[in-house]
Design a protein around this motif. Structure first.
Motif, PDB file in Angstrom:
ATOM      1  N   LEU A 314       0.829  -1.205   0.000  1.00  0.00           N
ATOM      2  CA  LEU A 314       0.000   0.000   0.000  1.00  0.00           C
ATOM      3  C   LEU A 314       0.867   1.261   0.000  1.00  0.00           C
ATOM      4  O   LEU A 314       0.550   2.241  -0.693  1.00  0.00           O
ATOM      5  CB  LEU A 314      -0.917  -0.011   1.233  1.00  0.00           C
ATOM      6  CG  LEU A 314      -2.113   0.937   1.217  1.00  0.00           C
ATOM      7  CD1 LEU A 314      -3.021   0.643   0.033  1.00  0.00           C
ATOM      8  CD2 LEU A 314      -2.894   0.815   2.516  1.00  0.00           C
ATOM      9  N   GLN A 315       1.979   1.232   0.749  1.00  0.00           N
ATOM     10  CA  GLN A 315       2.879   2.383   0.755  1.00  0.00           C
ATOM     11  C   GLN A 315       3.543   2.558  -0.607  1.00  0.00           C
ATOM     12  O   GLN A 315       3.699   3.692  -1.104  1.00  0.00           O
ATOM     13  CB  GLN A 315       3.950   2.208   1.847  1.00  0.00           C
ATOM     14  CG  GLN A 315       3.403   2.027   3.251  1.00  0.00           C
ATOM     15  CD  GLN A 315       2.335   3.037   3.611  1.00  0.00           C
ATOM     16  OE1 GLN A 315       2.556   4.244   3.542  1.00  0.00           O
ATOM     17  NE2 GLN A 315       1.163   2.544   3.986  1.00  0.00           N
ATOM     18  N   ASN A 316       3.915   1.454  -1.246  1.00  0.00           N
ATOM     19  CA  ASN A 316       4.501   1.524  -2.591  1.00  0.00           C
ATOM     20  C   ASN A 316       3.491   2.030  -3.607  1.00  0.00           C
ATOM     21  O   ASN A 316       3.840   2.760  -4.543  1.00  0.00           O
ATOM     22  CB  ASN A 316       5.026   0.154  -3.016  1.00  0.00           C
ATOM     23  CG  ASN A 316       6.247  -0.275  -2.232  1.00  0.00           C
ATOM     24  OD1 ASN A 316       7.013   0.553  -1.761  1.00  0.00           O
ATOM     25  ND2 ASN A 316       6.440  -1.579  -2.082  1.00  0.00           N
ATOM     26  N   ALA A 321       1.333   4.133  -8.408  1.00  0.00           N
ATOM     27  CA  ALA A 321       0.084   3.377  -8.541  1.00  0.00           C
ATOM     28  C   ALA A 321       0.070   2.509  -9.797  1.00  0.00           C
ATOM     29  O   ALA A 321      -0.586   1.470  -9.834  1.00  0.00           O
ATOM     30  CB  ALA A 321      -1.110   4.330  -8.567  1.00  0.00           C
ATOM     31  N   LYS A 322       0.829   2.914 -10.836  1.00  0.00           N
ATOM     32  CA  LYS A 322       0.853   2.132 -12.068  1.00  0.00           C
ATOM     33  C   LYS A 322       1.608   0.825 -11.876  1.00  0.00           C
ATOM     34  O   LYS A 322       1.223  -0.214 -12.399  1.00  0.00           O
ATOM     35  CB  LYS A 322       1.505   2.951 -13.184  1.00  0.00           C
ATOM     36  CG  LYS A 322       1.412   2.286 -14.553  1.00  0.00           C
ATOM     37  CD  LYS A 322       1.943   3.221 -15.638  1.00  0.00           C
ATOM     38  CE  LYS A 322       1.818   2.567 -17.017  1.00  0.00           C
ATOM     39  NZ  LYS A 322       2.333   3.465 -18.094  1.00  0.00           N
ATOM     40  N   LYS A 323       2.691   0.881 -11.085  1.00  0.00           N
ATOM     41  CA  LYS A 323       3.486  -0.318 -10.833  1.00  0.00           C
ATOM     42  C   LYS A 323       2.834  -1.214  -9.793  1.00  0.00           C
ATOM     43  O   LYS A 323       3.027  -2.437  -9.800  1.00  0.00           O
ATOM     44  CB  LYS A 323       4.886   0.093 -10.361  1.00  0.00           C
ATOM     45  CG  LYS A 323       5.856  -1.069 -10.218  1.00  0.00           C
ATOM     46  CD  LYS A 323       7.250  -0.574  -9.845  1.00  0.00           C
ATOM     47  CE  LYS A 323       8.225  -1.741  -9.697  1.00  0.00           C
ATOM     48  NZ  LYS A 323       9.588  -1.269  -9.328  1.00  0.00           N
ATOM     49  N   TYR A 324       2.036  -0.632  -8.881  1.00  0.00           N
ATOM     50  CA  TYR A 324       1.370  -1.393  -7.822  1.00  0.00           C
ATOM     51  C   TYR A 324      -0.138  -1.113  -7.878  1.00  0.00           C
ATOM     52  O   TYR A 324      -0.691  -0.400  -7.030  1.00  0.00           O
ATOM     53  CB  TYR A 324       1.920  -0.999  -6.448  1.00  0.00           C
ATOM     54  CG  TYR A 324       3.402  -1.257  -6.283  1.00  0.00           C
ATOM     55  CD1 TYR A 324       3.856  -2.494  -5.829  1.00  0.00           C
ATOM     56  CD2 TYR A 324       4.343  -0.275  -6.578  1.00  0.00           C
ATOM     57  CE1 TYR A 324       5.217  -2.750  -5.675  1.00  0.00           C
ATOM     58  CE2 TYR A 324       5.701  -0.520  -6.430  1.00  0.00           C
ATOM     59  CZ  TYR A 324       6.140  -1.750  -5.983  1.00  0.00           C
ATOM     60  OH  TYR A 324       7.472  -1.998  -5.830  1.00  0.00           O
ATOM     61  N   PRO A 325      -0.852  -1.669  -8.893  1.00  0.00           N
ATOM     62  CA  PRO A 325      -2.257  -1.321  -9.103  1.00  0.00           C
ATOM     63  C   PRO A 325      -3.262  -2.174  -8.314  1.00  0.00           C
ATOM     64  O   PRO A 325      -4.464  -1.927  -8.380  1.00  0.00           O
ATOM     65  CB  PRO A 325      -2.437  -1.549 -10.603  1.00  0.00           C
ATOM     66  CG  PRO A 325      -1.501  -2.695 -10.894  1.00  0.00           C
ATOM     67  CD  PRO A 325      -0.321  -2.508  -9.989  1.00  0.00           C
ATOM     68  N   GLY A 326      -2.797  -3.194  -7.593  1.00  0.00           N
ATOM     69  CA  GLY A 326      -3.711  -4.116  -6.920  1.00  0.00           C
ATOM     70  C   GLY A 326      -4.561  -3.451  -5.845  1.00  0.00           C
ATOM     71  O   GLY A 326      -4.260  -2.350  -5.366  1.00  0.00           O
ATOM     72  N   THR A 327      -5.621  -4.145  -5.459  1.00  0.00           N
ATOM     73  CA  THR A 327      -6.509  -3.672  -4.388  1.00  0.00           C
ATOM     74  C   THR A 327      -6.110  -4.352  -3.085  1.00  0.00           C
ATOM     75  O   THR A 327      -6.076  -5.583  -3.012  1.00  0.00           O
ATOM     76  CB  THR A 327      -7.983  -3.979  -4.714  1.00  0.00           C
ATOM     77  OG1 THR A 327      -8.346  -3.261  -5.897  1.00  0.00           O
ATOM     78  CG2 THR A 327      -8.889  -3.547  -3.562  1.00  0.00           C
ATOM     79  N   VAL A 328      -5.817  -3.566  -2.072  1.00  0.00           N
ATOM     80  CA  VAL A 328      -5.288  -4.080  -0.810  1.00  0.00           C
ATOM     81  C   VAL A 328      -6.372  -4.119   0.264  1.00  0.00           C
ATOM     82  O   VAL A 328      -7.144  -3.174   0.425  1.00  0.00           O
ATOM     83  CB  VAL A 328      -4.119  -3.198  -0.309  1.00  0.00           C
ATOM     84  CG1 VAL A 328      -3.605  -3.704   1.036  1.00  0.00           C
ATOM     85  CG2 VAL A 328      -2.998  -3.184  -1.336  1.00  0.00           C
ATOM     86  N   LYS A 329      -6.399  -5.221   1.011  1.00  0.00           N
ATOM     87  CA  LYS A 329      -7.273  -5.354   2.173  1.00  0.00           C
ATOM     88  C   LYS A 329      -6.375  -5.632   3.383  1.00  0.00           C
ATOM     89  O   LYS A 329      -5.702  -6.650   3.442  1.00  0.00           O
ATOM     90  CB  LYS A 329      -8.253  -6.508   1.991  1.00  0.00           C
ATOM     91  CG  LYS A 329      -9.101  -6.801   3.246  1.00  0.00           C
ATOM     92  CD  LYS A 329      -9.918  -8.069   3.067  1.00  0.00           C
ATOM     93  CE  LYS A 329     -10.608  -8.465   4.368  1.00  0.00           C
ATOM     94  NZ  LYS A 329     -11.315  -9.766   4.239  1.00  0.00           N
ATOM     95  N   LEU A 330      -6.369  -4.711   4.336  1.00  0.00           N
ATOM     96  CA  LEU A 330      -5.556  -4.869   5.541  1.00  0.00           C
ATOM     97  C   LEU A 330      -6.381  -5.516   6.639  1.00  0.00           C
ATOM     98  O   LEU A 330      -7.511  -5.090   6.911  1.00  0.00           O
ATOM     99  CB  LEU A 330      -5.056  -3.502   6.032  1.00  0.00           C
ATOM    100  CG  LEU A 330      -3.975  -2.820   5.180  1.00  0.00           C
ATOM    101  CD1 LEU A 330      -3.736  -1.406   5.670  1.00  0.00           C
ATOM    102  CD2 LEU A 330      -2.682  -3.607   5.227  1.00  0.00           C
ATOM    103  N   ASP A 331      -5.837  -6.560   7.259  1.00  0.00           N
ATOM    104  CA  ASP A 331      -6.536  -7.270   8.326  1.00  0.00           C
ATOM    105  C   ASP A 331      -5.513  -7.734   9.350  1.00  0.00           C
ATOM    106  O   ASP A 331      -4.663  -8.569   9.061  1.00  0.00           O
ATOM    107  CB  ASP A 331      -7.303  -8.470   7.760  1.00  0.00           C
ATOM    108  CG  ASP A 331      -8.197  -9.146   8.794  1.00  0.00           C
ATOM    109  OD1 ASP A 331      -7.937  -8.965  10.006  1.00  0.00           O
ATOM    110  OD2 ASP A 331      -9.131  -9.848   8.403  1.00  0.00           O
ATOM    111  N   ARG A 332      -5.556  -7.202  10.556  1.00  0.00           N
ATOM    112  CA  ARG A 332      -4.578  -7.534  11.594  1.00  0.00           C
ATOM    113  C   ARG A 332      -4.744  -8.954  12.115  1.00  0.00           C
ATOM    114  O   ARG A 332      -3.888  -9.450  12.856  1.00  0.00           O
ATOM    115  CB  ARG A 332      -4.682  -6.543  12.767  1.00  0.00           C
ATOM    116  CG  ARG A 332      -4.180  -5.158  12.412  1.00  0.00           C
ATOM    117  CD  ARG A 332      -4.147  -4.268  13.638  1.00  0.00           C
ATOM    118  NE  ARG A 332      -3.624  -2.949  13.327  1.00  0.00           N
ATOM    119  CZ  ARG A 332      -2.331  -2.642  13.284  1.00  0.00           C
ATOM    120  NH1 ARG A 332      -1.430  -3.573  13.539  1.00  0.00           N
ATOM    121  NH2 ARG A 332      -1.936  -1.425  13.002  1.00  0.00           N
TER     122      ARG A 332
END
Length: 509
Positions: A314-316, A321-332
């Motif tokens: 997510l930080q990258n 955003a073009k190099k890291y276009p995926g959708t992130v779900k954060l779950d502790r």
């Protein structure tokens, strides 16, 4: 025997696991609290695969438990003699239910010990020490309570909890045993009372993963298959690409990785080459709806990652955003994901374009039933209300450095300590401990949860679990661990043990 008292009026402060316990699923019966872990065989199989995939990569990536930091390695204080709440008792180890007169001569490591692996509330892969123990269905593990319940994150049981007896560098020689139900003392589950820092966990039959038969399948079959599988991209020639038609249902999907000079075009352009490119979720949805230049390429690919890996992605993404276009779900709780979306994009032929085919392979018969834990490695006996000041042998996998930074251990192989426990119970005000027994031993974290074995037979490799390593202490103040401690196992410990020892768990496969 210590009891947690409720102040007048019945009010208590909800701290630690109390908040989770009040809102969670823990079921308490007098002194016993229990919590579900892997609720069914399908969930258990997925957990076993999580740890075993890619030649045990997740097992190798795990680090020792770090419940205690350097400031927690403190000095114990004597608290006086123990106070047995019931008569002393014991349960014989597996295979030793009948007494024998065989003599002991050699020193050997018990076959029953191993590591428990889990994902904590921060998404970190961690491990502790543990052992198999006698039970009705030969399916029980004993370890420290803080190796089962996440006291640092103030949450419930650890995620993806497994026991691997005989673990060594990513190998699970006797199989992976997934936790089904955790049992501990109600005071630990609710109040984080470290005088009750022990837990008994029922496990499913073990699973052995590996071997099997590789079989090429279609992409649709690949996506439906829930076992071990692999999608491998293989570079091919331009001629081979032209002979391969892009068909998502075929066993080999052919695609192009465009070079920097390739120009986007439509599918009707003479000699147009189709490429698979990763895009954002919004662009994927647009392609699926027939908008824009490109069509969707298969279904989204969901990648299960640790919380730290998802956070880093997510930080990258914020930077590129073009190099890291995926959708992130954060779950502790260990369920973080990165979902990748792909579309077909046509380009004018380019000399710097590379051609690939994706080969979809499943591994059939890769998972087999390893049997019940106690049948495979045996199980230690159990003893409670035993006199203090007796000889015990303690086993574990120490790994953490001492408070001064000196690192004696690697955590790769098990170590042991031997000696008499303290005659008087000990406490630690900083940790709110009043009723522990201690042993002179320099093992560090990673050994927590390891068994304290009373009347250990070196020839039979069996004894009676009469404690588990809970804390690490520095008695002489030189910033080196020199004593470890365990809760005193009394009649209430036996009540928790009996509740767990009579619960069936079943098979995964």
């Amino acid at each position: 025997m210590k009891r947690i008292l409720i102040p007048a009026g019945g009010a208590v402060l909800a701290t630690g696991l109390l908040a989770a316990g009040l809102a969670g699923t823990a079921q308490a019966n007098n002194d016993v609290a229990s919590d579900a872990m892997a609720k069914n065989a399908a969930a258990a199989k997925a957990i076993a695969s999580f740890w075993a995939d890619n030649n045990g990569a997740a097992l190798k990536a795990a680090k020792e438990s770090n419940v205690w930091d350097k400031t927690d390695v403190t000095k114990l204080q004597s608290k006086g003699g123990y106070s047995a709440d019931t008569k002393a008792g014991s349960t014989a180890p597996i295979g030793q239910e009948k007494k024998t007169s065989a003599k002991v001569q050699n020193v050997n490591m018990p076959k029953t010990i191993g590591k428990v692996f889990f994902v904590n509330g921060k998404g970190e892969k961690k491990w502790c020490s543990a052992t198999s123990i006698q039970s009705k269905y030969r399916n029980l593990v004993v370890t420290a309570g803080h190796c089962v319940y996440d006291v640092k994150a103030n949450s419930d049981v650890m995620d993806k909890w497994v026991f691997v007896p005989g673990y060594y560098q990513g190998k699970s020689p006797f199989g992976i045993y997934v936790g089904k139900q955790a049992f501990t003392h109600y005071d630990f589950d609710v109040y984080e009372d470290f005088d009750r820092d022990y837990a008994f966990v029922t496990v499913y039959n073990g699973v052995k993963l590996g071997g099997g038969t590789a079989k090429k399948v279609s992409k649709a079959e690949f996506e439906k298959y829930e076992g071990l599988k692999e999608a491998k991209d293989v570079e091919i020639t331009r001629a081979e690409f032209r002979a391969c038609r892009l068909d998502p249902t075929s066993t080999e999907a052919c695609w192009v990785k465009r070079g920097s000079k390739a120009e986007p075009t439509g599918p009707d352009f003479p000699g147009a080459e189709v490429a698979k490119i990763e895009v954002s979720e919004d662009r994927y949805k647009a392609a699926r709806a027939g908008k824009g230049n490109g069509r969707k390429f298969g279904e989204p690919v969901e990648e299960h990652v640790t919380y730290r890996e998802a956070w880093t992605y997510l930080q990258n993404q914020k930077k590129d955003a073009k190099k890291y276009p995926g959708t992130v779900k954060l779950d502790r709780r260990g369920n973080s994901t990165i979902t990748h979306f792909f579309v077909q994009q046509w380009y004018k032929p380019g000399s710097d374009t590379k051609f690939y085919k994706t080969v979809f392979t499943i591994i059939e018969n890769a998972a087999t039933d390893a049997g019940r834990l106690g049948d495979v490695v045996g199980g230690q006996g159990f003893a409670w209300n035993q006199p203090t000041g007796k000889y015990v042998r303690v086993f574990g996998y120490p790994a953490a450095p001492h408070p001064d930074g000196h690192k004696n251990y690697t955590g790769i192989t098990p170590k042991w300590c031997y000696g008499k426990t303290t005659k008087k119970l000990v406490g630690d005000a900083a940790k709110k401990i009043q009723e522990h027994v201690a042993l002179k031993c320099a093992m560090t974290e990673g050994a927590d949860g390891g068994p304290w074995l009373f009347k250990y037979s070196n020839a039979k490799r069996l004894g009676y679990v009469n404690g588990v390593t809970s804390t690490f202490n520095d008695q002489d103040g030189n910033k080196r661990v020199d004593y470890i401690s365990s809760p005193y196992f009394d009649g209430e410990t036996n009540t928790v043990y009996k509740a767990a020892a009579n619960v069936w768990s079943g098979k995964i496969i």
